[in-house]
Write a protein that holds these residues in place. Structure first.
Motif, PDB file in Angstrom:
ATOM      1  N   VAL A  38      44.980   6.701   8.385  1.00 24.08           N
ATOM      2  CA  VAL A  38      46.367   7.151   8.279  1.00 24.08           C
ATOM      3  C   VAL A  38      46.610   7.535   6.820  1.00 24.08           C
ATOM      4  N   ALA A  39      47.838   7.789   6.457  1.00 24.24           N
ATOM      5  CA  ALA A  39      48.172   8.291   5.125  1.00 24.24           C
ATOM      6  C   ALA A  39      47.731   7.344   4.010  1.00 24.24           C
ATOM      7  N   ASP A  40      47.511   7.927   2.832  1.00 25.70           N
ATOM      8  CA  ASP A  40      47.236   7.184   1.598  1.00 25.70           C
ATOM      9  C   ASP A  40      46.013   6.284   1.660  1.00 25.70           C
ATOM     10  N   GLY A  41      45.015   6.627   2.464  1.00 26.80           N
ATOM     11  CA  GLY A  41      43.797   5.834   2.531  1.00 26.80           C
ATOM     12  C   GLY A  41      43.895   4.592   3.391  1.00 26.80           C
ATOM     13  N   ARG A  42      45.058   4.350   3.991  1.00 22.07           N
ATOM     14  CA  ARG A  42      45.213   3.190   4.859  1.00 22.07           C
ATOM     15  C   ARG A  42      44.484   3.422   6.177  1.00 22.07           C
ATOM     16  N   LEU A  43      44.186   2.326   6.876  1.00 23.04           N
ATOM     17  CA  LEU A  43      43.573   2.381   8.199  1.00 23.04           C
ATOM     18  C   LEU A  43      44.476   1.655   9.180  1.00 23.04           C
ATOM     19  N   ALA A  44      44.501   2.124  10.408  1.00 21.48           N
ATOM     20  CA  ALA A  44      45.221   1.441  11.475  1.00 21.48           C
ATOM     21  C   ALA A  44      44.179   0.852  12.412  1.00 21.48           C
ATOM     22  N   LEU A  45      44.248  -0.441  12.648  1.00 19.56           N
ATOM     23  CA  LEU A  45      43.385  -1.111  13.619  1.00 19.56           C
ATOM     24  C   LEU A  45      44.200  -1.248  14.896  1.00 19.56           C
ATOM     25  N   VAL A  46      43.755  -0.570  15.944  1.00 17.98           N
ATOM     26  CA  VAL A  46      44.476  -0.547  17.208  1.00 17.98           C
ATOM     27  C   VAL A  46      43.645  -1.271  18.253  1.00 17.98           C
ATOM     28  N   LEU A  51      48.725  -3.464  16.877  1.00 17.32           N
ATOM     29  CA  LEU A  51      48.405  -2.623  15.735  1.00 17.32           C
ATOM     30  C   LEU A  51      48.458  -3.436  14.453  1.00 17.32           C
ATOM     31  N   ALA A  52      47.483  -3.207  13.583  1.00 17.23           N
ATOM     32  CA  ALA A  52      47.491  -3.807  12.248  1.00 17.23           C
ATOM     33  C   ALA A  52      47.235  -2.705  11.241  1.00 17.23           C
ATOM     34  N   GLU A  53      47.957  -2.757  10.143  1.00 11.01           N
ATOM     35  CA  GLU A  53      47.761  -1.786   9.076  1.00 11.01           C
ATOM     36  C   GLU A  53      46.874  -2.407   8.014  1.00 11.01           C
ATOM     37  N   LEU A  54      45.805  -1.701   7.645  1.00 10.15           N
ATOM     38  CA  LEU A  54      44.883  -2.157   6.610  1.00 10.15           C
ATOM     39  C   LEU A  54      45.150  -1.337   5.357  1.00 10.15           C
TER      40      LEU A  54
END
Length: 129
Positions: A38-46, A51-54
């Motif tokens: 996702v944006a700005d180098g973040r990852l979404a763990l689904v 959902l968790a935002e990394l």
């Protein structure tokens, strides 16, 4: 010439793979599982409906690191350190390969399920107490 979708070809030639990817055709969608950028180098763990935002942290150090998903040892330039909220004022820190697509393939479904359980908690457990 008749047009065939990718889904039709997979169902015809590779029925087991089609069932894994698209479900059994009963109308119920296959559960979603994976890491998505996702944006700005973040990852979404689904994992299913969870959902968790990394959030990526600043890279420090130059030593090799162990990926928490695929369990490969990589150079520091090939991994990122991520922080995930695992509770109120609690954080879990993860080291993951920057090439998440290949990392997820190496880890397989069981590896992704294990990471999701670690970050999101066991499936079906409520946070109420």
């Amino acid at each position: 010439m008749a047009d065939h979708s990718e889904r039709d070809v997979l169902r015809e030639l590779f029925p087991e793979t089609a069932r894994e990817l698209f479900g059994d055709g009963s109308g119920a969608a296959a559960p979603t599982l994976g890491l998505h950028p996702v944006a700005d180098g973040r990852l979404a763990l689904v994992s299913g409906g969870r959902l968790a935002e990394l959030v990526p942290l600043e890279p420090k150090g130059h030593k090799a690191a162990h990926c928490d998903l695929c369990h490969a040892t990589r150079s520091r330039s090939e991994v990122g350190i991520y922080r995930a909220r695992s509770g109120e004022r609690l954080y879990l820190y993860l080291t993951l390969c920057l090439n998440t697509e290949h990392c997820q393939r190496r880890a397989g479904k069981q590896g992704l399920e294990g990471l999701a359980e670690r970050v999101l908690g066991p499936q079906g457990v409520s946070d109420g107490g």
